[in-house]
Design an enzyme around this catalytic site. Structure first.
Site, PDB file in Angstrom:
ATOM      1  N   LYS A 116      -8.727  -0.466   2.422  1.00  0.00           N
ATOM      2  CA  LYS A 116      -9.515  -1.699   2.465  1.00  0.00           C
ATOM      3  C   LYS A 116     -10.714  -1.551   3.391  1.00  0.00           C
ATOM      4  O   LYS A 116     -11.829  -1.940   3.049  1.00  0.00           O
ATOM      5  CB  LYS A 116      -8.626  -2.866   2.909  1.00  0.00           C
ATOM      6  CG  LYS A 116      -9.338  -4.210   2.942  1.00  0.00           C
ATOM      7  CD  LYS A 116      -8.359  -5.367   2.988  1.00  0.00           C
ATOM      8  CE  LYS A 116      -7.430  -5.329   4.174  1.00  0.00           C
ATOM      9  NZ  LYS A 116      -6.538  -6.504   4.209  1.00  0.00           N
ATOM     10  N   GLY A 156      -2.037  -5.629   3.189  1.00  0.00           N
ATOM     11  CA  GLY A 156      -1.605  -4.425   2.492  1.00  0.00           C
ATOM     12  C   GLY A 156      -0.236  -4.551   1.863  1.00  0.00           C
ATOM     13  O   GLY A 156      -0.025  -4.166   0.701  1.00  0.00           O
ATOM     14  N   ARG A 157       0.709  -5.110   2.593  1.00  0.00           N
ATOM     15  CA  ARG A 157       2.085  -5.207   2.073  1.00  0.00           C
ATOM     16  C   ARG A 157       2.226  -6.274   1.002  1.00  0.00           C
ATOM     17  O   ARG A 157       3.271  -6.393   0.367  1.00  0.00           O
ATOM     18  CB  ARG A 157       3.046  -5.466   3.232  1.00  0.00           C
ATOM     19  CG  ARG A 157       2.724  -6.723   4.043  1.00  0.00           C
ATOM     20  CD  ARG A 157       3.485  -6.699   5.370  1.00  0.00           C
ATOM     21  NE  ARG A 157       3.150  -7.811   6.253  1.00  0.00           N
ATOM     22  CZ  ARG A 157       2.091  -7.842   7.044  1.00  0.00           C
ATOM     23  NH1 ARG A 157       1.222  -6.838   7.047  1.00  0.00           N
ATOM     24  NH2 ARG A 157       1.868  -8.873   7.850  1.00  0.00           N
ATOM     25  N   HIS A 162      28.703   5.607  -1.420  1.00  0.00           N
ATOM     26  CA  HIS A 162      29.194   6.896  -0.934  1.00  0.00           C
ATOM     27  C   HIS A 162      28.403   7.370   0.283  1.00  0.00           C
ATOM     28  O   HIS A 162      28.429   8.547   0.619  1.00  0.00           O
ATOM     29  CB  HIS A 162      29.121   7.923  -2.067  1.00  0.00           C
ATOM     30  CG  HIS A 162      30.019   7.602  -3.216  1.00  0.00           C
ATOM     31  ND1 HIS A 162      31.308   8.076  -3.315  1.00  0.00           N
ATOM     32  CD2 HIS A 162      29.830   6.814  -4.306  1.00  0.00           C
ATOM     33  CE1 HIS A 162      31.864   7.620  -4.423  1.00  0.00           C
ATOM     34  NE2 HIS A 162      30.984   6.849  -5.046  1.00  0.00           N
ATOM     35  N   LYS A 209      -1.861   4.043  16.771  1.00  0.00           N
ATOM     36  CA  LYS A 209      -3.075   4.598  16.169  1.00  0.00           C
ATOM     37  C   LYS A 209      -4.126   4.891  17.239  1.00  0.00           C
ATOM     38  O   LYS A 209      -4.786   5.934  17.228  1.00  0.00           O
ATOM     39  CB  LYS A 209      -3.651   3.617  15.143  1.00  0.00           C
ATOM     40  CG  LYS A 209      -2.847   3.458  13.868  1.00  0.00           C
ATOM     41  CD  LYS A 209      -3.577   2.484  12.938  1.00  0.00           C
ATOM     42  CE  LYS A 209      -2.859   2.298  11.630  1.00  0.00           C
ATOM     43  NZ  LYS A 209      -3.587   1.365  10.743  1.00  0.00           N
ATOM     44  N   GLU A 225       7.259  -5.744   8.917  1.00  0.00           N
ATOM     45  CA  GLU A 225       5.885  -5.811   9.407  1.00  0.00           C
ATOM     46  C   GLU A 225       5.408  -7.263   9.457  1.00  0.00           C
ATOM     47  O   GLU A 225       4.562  -7.613  10.283  1.00  0.00           O
ATOM     48  CB  GLU A 225       4.951  -4.981   8.518  1.00  0.00           C
ATOM     49  CG  GLU A 225       3.579  -4.732   9.137  1.00  0.00           C
ATOM     50  CD  GLU A 225       2.794  -3.665   8.406  1.00  0.00           C
ATOM     51  OE1 GLU A 225       2.878  -2.494   8.814  1.00  0.00           O
ATOM     52  OE2 GLU A 225       2.113  -4.002   7.430  1.00  0.00           O
ATOM     53  N   GLU A 276      -5.321   8.463   8.048  1.00  0.00           N
ATOM     54  CA  GLU A 276      -4.448   9.284   7.213  1.00  0.00           C
ATOM     55  C   GLU A 276      -5.006   9.415   5.800  1.00  0.00           C
ATOM     56  O   GLU A 276      -4.986  10.493   5.201  1.00  0.00           O
ATOM     57  CB  GLU A 276      -3.038   8.680   7.156  1.00  0.00           C
ATOM     58  CG  GLU A 276      -2.307   8.643   8.485  1.00  0.00           C
ATOM     59  CD  GLU A 276      -2.455   7.315   9.198  1.00  0.00           C
ATOM     60  OE1 GLU A 276      -1.578   6.970   9.994  1.00  0.00           O
ATOM     61  OE2 GLU A 276      -3.479   6.621   8.951  1.00  0.00           O
TER      62      GLU A 276
END
Length: 526
Positions: free
Chosen positions: A212, A269-270, A387, A502, A356, A218
């Site tokens: 954005k 973002g999420r 399991h 960051k 978040e 990254e």
């Protein structure tokens, strides 16, 4: 008038604290349990049902939770949000992800721009672009069709879209909607990009850079990694890349991309899977019509969340019971357990969505809150989880509420009958058995084999994982998280907690460090 008050100041919450806890073993055993399963459920969007029979509530507690919803003005706050109020107080922003899939209230106009029209315009631009890629109008520099799409992004630019793609991949193959295979690069670890590029025909791949701000460390690092790989193949990266970004970012008008599609600061973002962030990759992989069905389901889920009666609003009810479990019963975790391999990465997306959003220790006004907020979210598909970590869930010292998700039909419906039942029947039998085992337990004189029961769970049941169903399921959890944030009086739409690390990482790379930071950098040979 909307009042933003802390949870512990609400009279109905104090009443809830004085309520008598429900003995799940007692109410879920025998005829009373059968009666609860029939009665304690509410319809959801896209044909889903939210069944909360095995949650630790009764009619009295539900009555108090209804009073809490009204006192906390949950419906009014949601209405404020979708009508364009500045609900994200930390960043002084509107919260408009609902507008990416429909108009719930009045027009929202910002700086002269109708935001619903803006999001529709971007969806139409993506649809047109995807159609041109599919029919060979947009090709690589050699004039050949693209066959793969690779999304480069991290956090919300990866987790949601990746989970949605994996959820629909097999459905698309069965229904003739699988148009391009998709891959995702997120981790700055070079092994991630290397592995994806080794698995992709780079010459016939189109890459989507998602950032954005256009400055995500990254993502830009991985972009450089990909550009280098393209150049080594003798290819021009600008002929193989598109961007999803904001109109004000450095990527927006760059000649380094075939096209740029836009989001804005009002989409977190999420919460961005229904924006261009998910739209580009899903439209390229499956076609714009499939993405449109996904949006339709999300819109249906949003509409369900506008119901003012909490007992008819599955998102609000789920949120209220969750806050009761967190703040009255003291349970710090929730396990999300989809009994569907298609939803293998859905819990990972919900980890970010929930933790978040509501992992906050101050309220909307920056004041410390004196009660617990948020919850730890984890999960795996059934029956794999059975399991793995179910041992602790059944017999551990902590009680962990469980959110099961089940479907009546598999996606492929390509099944075999073994020992009198199909694989899908065995899967469904397991989830039904687990709910009863967790709630009712089993008495045994050998304490190692004794199950105390009393472990709460709910189940969301749908017909099949389809685009529409997936959109509705996504909206359910997004709106549940929103309502819980309203109850805790926190800002669910910023994420300052990700910033400090960051900032320190940039100091390390710039050589501007001392003390412990310097020593850790030395230990890692940076």
């Amino acid at each position: 008038m909307i009042n933003w008050n802390n949870l512990d100041t609400l009279a109905s919450f104090r009443e809830l604290q004085q309520s008598t806890p429900v003995d799940l073993v007692d109410v879920m055993t025998g005829e009373s349990g059968a009666k609860r399963v029939k009665e304690y459920q509410v319809p959801m969007a896209a044909g889903f049902v939210f069944n909360y029979a095995a949650r630790p509530v009764d009619d009295d507690i539900l009555k108090t939770l209804t009073a809490l919803a009204n006192e906390a003005q949950l419906s009014d706050k949601f209405e404020e949000l979708y009508n364009g109020a500045v609900v994200n107080t930390g960043e002084k922003r509107l919260v408009l992800h609902h507008l990416t899939r429909g108009q719930l209230g009045k027009d929202v106009v910002v700086d002269g721009v109708n935001k619903r029209d803006f999001y529709v315009e971007q969806q139409n631009r993506i649809a047109d672009f995807a159609d041109k890629v599919h029919n060979g109008e947009i090709v690589n520099e050699k004039g050949e069709k693209f066959t793969s799409v690779v999304q480069i992004g991290i956090g919300g630019s990866d987790l949601g879209p990746r989970a949605m793609y994996l959820s629909l991949e097999n459905w698309a193959k069965k229904n003739g909607k699988f148009l391009m295979d998709a891959h995702f690069i997120s981790n700055v670890d070079p092994d991630d990009a290397s592995a994806v590029l080794a698995d992709v025909d780079v010459a016939h791949a189109i890459f989507i850079l998602v950032s954005k701000s256009g400055t995500t460390l990254e993502t830009l690092t991985n972009q450089s990694f990909v550009m280098d790989a393209l150049k080594k193949e003798g290819l021009n990266p600008a002929k193989h890349m598109i961007a999803v970004t904001s109109e004000t970012s450095p990527l927006a008008k760059s000649p380094d991309y075939l096209a740029a599609f836009y989001m804005d600061d009002y989409i977190g973002g999420r919460y961005s899977s229904t924006s261009a962030v998910g739209g580009a990759v899903l439209s390229l992989a499956f076609g714009p019509d499939v993405f449109a069905e996904f949006l339709k389901g999300a819109a249906e889920g949003d509409k369900a969340a506008t119901e003012r009666d909490p007992m008819k609003n599955p998102e609000m009810l789920d949120a209220l019971i969750g806050v009761y479990e967190r703040n009255v019963l003291g349970y710090p975790c929730t396990a999300v357990l989809p009994y569907s391999q298609a939803l293998s990465r859905f819990p990972a997306h919900l980890q970010q969505l929930d933790m978040e959003s509501n992992g906050k220790s101050v309220n909307r006004f920056g004041e410390p809150v004196p009660y617990k907020t948020g919850q730890i979210i984890f999960g795996e598909p059934g029956t794999n989880g059975q399991h793995s970590f179910y041992q602790l869930l059944h017999q551990g010292t902590d009680i962990v509420p469980l959110q099961f998700i089940g479907f009546k039909k598999s996606q492929l419906e390509n099944d075999v009958n073994i020992e009198g039942s199909t694989s899908q029947q065995k899967l469904k039998a397991n989830v039904a058995a687990q709910i009863v085992a967790f709630s009712c337990g089993k008495t045994d004189k050998n304490l190692n084999k004794n199950f105390k029961g009393g472990r709460p769970s709910s189940i969301i049941v749908g017909e099949q994982v389809t685009p529409e169903a997936l959109g509705a399921l996504l909206a359910h959890f997004e709106n549940k998280v929103m309502f819980q944030g309203f109850l805790w009086n926190v800002n669910s739409f910023d994420q300052e907690g990700v910033q400090l690390g960051k900032t320190l990482a940039k100091k390390v790379l710039a050589g501007d460090m001392s003390d412990a930071l310097k020593e850790y950098a030395s230990l890692l040979e940076i």
